[in-house]
Design an enzyme around this catalytic site. Structure first.
Site, PDB file in Angstrom:
ATOM      1  N   LYS A 235       0.850  -1.186   0.000  1.00 33.93           N
ATOM      2  CA  LYS A 235       0.000   0.000   0.000  1.00 33.93           C
ATOM      3  C   LYS A 235       0.888   1.239   0.000  1.00 33.93           C
ATOM      4  O   LYS A 235       1.820   1.343   0.802  1.00 33.93           O
ATOM      5  CB  LYS A 235      -0.911   0.020   1.228  1.00 33.93           C
ATOM      6  CG  LYS A 235      -1.689   1.323   1.391  1.00 33.93           C
ATOM      7  CD  LYS A 235      -2.679   1.245   2.535  1.00 33.93           C
ATOM      8  CE  LYS A 235      -3.314   2.602   2.801  1.00 33.93           C
ATOM      9  NZ  LYS A 235      -4.414   2.524   3.774  1.00 33.93           N
ATOM     10  N   LYS A 237       0.877   5.307   0.592  1.00 35.85           N
ATOM     11  CA  LYS A 237       0.173   6.513   1.033  1.00 35.85           C
ATOM     12  C   LYS A 237       0.477   7.626   0.043  1.00 35.85           C
ATOM     13  O   LYS A 237       1.638   8.008  -0.151  1.00 35.85           O
ATOM     14  CB  LYS A 237       0.628   6.912   2.435  1.00 35.85           C
ATOM     15  CG  LYS A 237      -0.019   8.188   2.947  1.00 35.85           C
ATOM     16  CD  LYS A 237      -1.510   8.029   3.154  1.00 35.85           C
ATOM     17  CE  LYS A 237      -1.816   7.259   4.416  1.00 35.85           C
ATOM     18  NZ  LYS A 237      -3.275   7.146   4.661  1.00 35.85           N
ATOM     19  N   PRO A 266      -4.771   8.256  -1.569  1.00 29.27           N
ATOM     20  CA  PRO A 266      -4.516   9.709  -1.538  1.00 29.27           C
ATOM     21  C   PRO A 266      -5.274  10.458  -0.442  1.00 29.27           C
ATOM     22  O   PRO A 266      -5.162  11.695  -0.375  1.00 29.27           O
ATOM     23  CB  PRO A 266      -5.000  10.181  -2.920  1.00 29.27           C
ATOM     24  CG  PRO A 266      -5.317   8.950  -3.694  1.00 29.27           C
ATOM     25  CD  PRO A 266      -5.634   7.890  -2.691  1.00 29.27           C
ATOM     26  N   HIS A 364      -8.116  -0.930   8.515  1.00 30.95           N
ATOM     27  CA  HIS A 364      -7.406   0.344   8.528  1.00 30.95           C
ATOM     28  C   HIS A 364      -6.447   0.385   9.713  1.00 30.95           C
ATOM     29  O   HIS A 364      -6.601  -0.370  10.674  1.00 30.95           O
ATOM     30  CB  HIS A 364      -8.454   1.464   8.635  1.00 30.95           C
ATOM     31  CG  HIS A 364      -7.933   2.772   9.110  1.00 30.95           C
ATOM     32  ND1 HIS A 364      -8.105   3.233  10.387  1.00 30.95           N
ATOM     33  CD2 HIS A 364      -7.248   3.730   8.451  1.00 30.95           C
ATOM     34  CE1 HIS A 364      -7.562   4.429  10.507  1.00 30.95           C
ATOM     35  NE2 HIS A 364      -7.032   4.753   9.352  1.00 30.95           N
ATOM     36  N   SER A 365      -5.463   1.288   9.635  1.00 28.33           N
ATOM     37  CA  SER A 365      -4.487   1.392  10.711  1.00 28.33           C
ATOM     38  C   SER A 365      -4.091   2.847  10.920  1.00 28.33           C
ATOM     39  O   SER A 365      -4.064   3.642   9.980  1.00 28.33           O
ATOM     40  CB  SER A 365      -3.239   0.566  10.366  1.00 28.33           C
ATOM     41  OG  SER A 365      -2.145   0.920  11.194  1.00 28.33           O
ATOM     42  N   HIS A 393       0.705   0.229  10.571  1.00 25.72           N
ATOM     43  CA  HIS A 393       1.867   1.113  10.686  1.00 25.72           C
ATOM     44  C   HIS A 393       2.990   0.451  11.499  1.00 25.72           C
ATOM     45  O   HIS A 393       4.038   1.059  11.711  1.00 25.72           O
ATOM     46  CB  HIS A 393       1.484   2.410  11.411  1.00 25.72           C
ATOM     47  CG  HIS A 393       0.668   3.368  10.607  1.00 25.72           C
ATOM     48  ND1 HIS A 393      -0.579   3.070  10.131  1.00 25.72           N
ATOM     49  CD2 HIS A 393       0.920   4.648  10.212  1.00 25.72           C
ATOM     50  CE1 HIS A 393      -1.074   4.122   9.474  1.00 25.72           C
ATOM     51  NE2 HIS A 393      -0.178   5.090   9.513  1.00 25.72           N
ATOM     52  N   ARG A 448      -2.648  15.115  17.819  1.00 28.90           N
ATOM     53  CA  ARG A 448      -1.945  15.012  16.545  1.00 28.90           C
ATOM     54  C   ARG A 448      -2.340  16.173  15.633  1.00 28.90           C
ATOM     55  O   ARG A 448      -3.521  16.458  15.445  1.00 28.90           O
ATOM     56  CB  ARG A 448      -2.294  13.677  15.887  1.00 28.90           C
ATOM     57  CG  ARG A 448      -1.688  13.494  14.507  1.00 28.90           C
ATOM     58  CD  ARG A 448      -2.051  12.139  13.934  1.00 28.90           C
ATOM     59  NE  ARG A 448      -1.803  12.081  12.500  1.00 28.90           N
ATOM     60  CZ  ARG A 448      -2.107  11.042  11.734  1.00 28.90           C
ATOM     61  NH1 ARG A 448      -2.664   9.969  12.272  1.00 28.90           N
ATOM     62  NH2 ARG A 448      -1.854  11.068  10.442  1.00 28.90           N
TER      63      ARG A 448
END
Length: 468
Positions: A235, A237, A266, A364-365, A393, A448
């Site tokens: 994958k 990013k 994206p 998802h992560s 991740h 974040r």
């Protein structure tokens, strides 16, 4: 036998005498007729006696995305739910200020609760969090920190800990509580990022991955990651650099790793025009196309225009959005995430709905550690129709920043193995937990903010979308 006995006020004395008579040890394997006794006594005895909430920070690589760049440290919250029999259940969730405030507000209300009473726990969470001041929205790339996800995110964090306790009490791996493993090896994909060589303001040494700002750099990154972990899908990013660079990168990966499934994400940074053009340029190279444009309507339009299967963790993040997506045929693959879908069992409900409607399913992560990884692995292991390798991740975590005993969870052949150890199969390394909590207390990051971090590099950076 116990099954013939009508349970009432004298149950505790009756069962205690039964156990003494037959010399049953609560934590030892027992014969069939004694299983009910063991289970009943353990359930009756287990009450939450203490909840420990530990915020931590660990090093995060300078990786790029549509909203900017990761900060030098990622935040997580580690939960330890202890019962009066000494058993401890573990959970892990986001570490942003709003999430940390929520779990801290809930923790005292769990005292005296049975870890089997998930409905009461959820009711308490809803009551408590409804009374709190409204949370501020977090980064859009971390849906679990969004105010609308506050209740399911908080419930999920404690649900994992409660299920860990239940499985430990029963002496079984957590996946058995979820229906049993249909696979022991859970596949994950290599998660690649464009990145800088170092953070502009890091107080630690550069990470070992180096710079990757062009196709050659990403191929080097992929080669290293696949050599280390054996991943069998990739994958990328995207949404960080110009789409022409990102298209060239996918073509370079296809040439370097022939036959490996490729995905591009994206994060809704592209216009419809760009998304349609890129779909044509990458025809035949993509396993699926993840969140190229923003919104259910545009995703449905893009699918009609290109025929490509579209995946998402941005426009389908709860069951109401799933209903709307099915009505529009907007998304063909849902990237689940127990952290904000409302826990492991609701993730299984999501999987069943996806199966019924012929939708694909993966995971998802966000930046996470081993407790979250094992929770993901257990629910994925017990999900019959897991259509694609999951995101993680985890390879970006430095070896000594893991808080579970024994260091980082192994990824071999691109898979995480779920074994027969009770519960999640991991325990806390107290020294490492205290060290990472010390980092959290030392740094100023409390939520974040990829945009603010990116503006340290480029003061004119504009995260507005579509970017391209």
């Amino acid at each position: 036998m116990l099954g013939m006995h009508r349970r009432g006020a004298g149950d505790t004395v009756y069962i205690a005498k039964y156990i003494e008579r037959y010399r049953i040890r609560i934590n030892a394997p027992v014969a069939c007729c004694h299983q009910d006794v063991r289970r009943y006594v353990v359930e009756r005895a287990m009450k939450v006696s203490d909840v420990r909430i530990t915020p931590i920070a660990f090093r995060d690589a300078p990786v790029l995305n549509a909203s900017g760049i990761h900060e030098p440290y990622a935040l997580r919250t580690i939960l330890e739910v202890e019962c009066d029999n000494g058993m401890v259940g573990l959970g892990e969730t986001y570490g942003d200020a709003a999430v940390l405030s929520a779990v801290r507000a809930v923790a005292p209300a769990l005292a005296g609760m049975s870890p089997y009473d998930l409905n009461s726990m959820e009711a308490q969470i809803r009551q408590i969090l409804t009374a709190l001041p409204a949370a501020q929205a977090g980064t859009e790339l971390a849906p679990g920190s969004h105010p609308s996800k506050q209740v399911p995110n908080c419930f999920s964090a404690f649900e994992v800990a409660f299920l860990d306790l239940q499985a430990k009490a029963a002496g079984v791996p957590l996946h058995q509580l979820l229906g049993g493993a249909v696979r022991r090896e859970v596949p994950f994909s290599a998660y690649l990022f464009f990145k800088y060589a170092r953070h502009i303001d890091a107080d630690y040494a550069d990470d070992p991955w180096g710079e990757a700002l062009d196709p050659e750099g990403i191929v080097r990154q992929a080669t290293r990651m696949i050599n280390l972990y054996g991943f069998e899908s990739i994958k990328l990013k995207a949404g960080a650099l110009h789409p022409d660079i990102e298209c060239a990168t996918i073509r370079a990966l296809a040439q370097a790793f022939p036959g490996l499934p490729l995905r591009i994400d994206p994060n809704a940074a592209w216009s419809m025009e760009t998304a349609v053009r890129v779909a044509g340029e990458l025809a035949g190279l993509l396993q699926y196309y993840e969140d190229p444009v923003a919104g259910l309507g545009p995703m449905a339009e893009l699918h009609r225009a290109t025929g490509l299967p579209l995946a998402t963790n941005m426009v389908v993040t709860d069951f109401d959005e799933l209903r709307q997506s099915i009505a529009q045929n907007a998304v063909q693959i849902v990237l689940s995430d127990h952290h904000y879908w409302g826990g492991m069992r609701r993730t299984q409900t999501l999987a069943a709905i996806c199966d019924h409607f012929g939708l694909g399913l993966s995971m998802h992560s966000n930046s996470h550690l081993g407790i979250s990884l094992m929770a993901m692995a257990h629910v994925a292991a017990a999900t019959p129709k897991l259509s694609y390798a999951c995101d993680t991740h985890y390879p970006w975590v430095e070896d000594d920043d893991e808080v579970v005993m024994g260091g980082k969870v192994k990824i071999e052949g691109g898979c995480v193995r779920v074994g027969d150890e009770p519960g999640l199969g991991v325990s806390i390394d107290r020294a490492r937990l205290e060290r990472l909590n010390g980092i959290f207390e030392r740094i100023a990051i409390r939520s974040r903010d990829d945009v603010a971090q990116m503006r340290k590099y480029d003061p004119a950076f504009d995260p507005g979308k579509p970017r391209f």
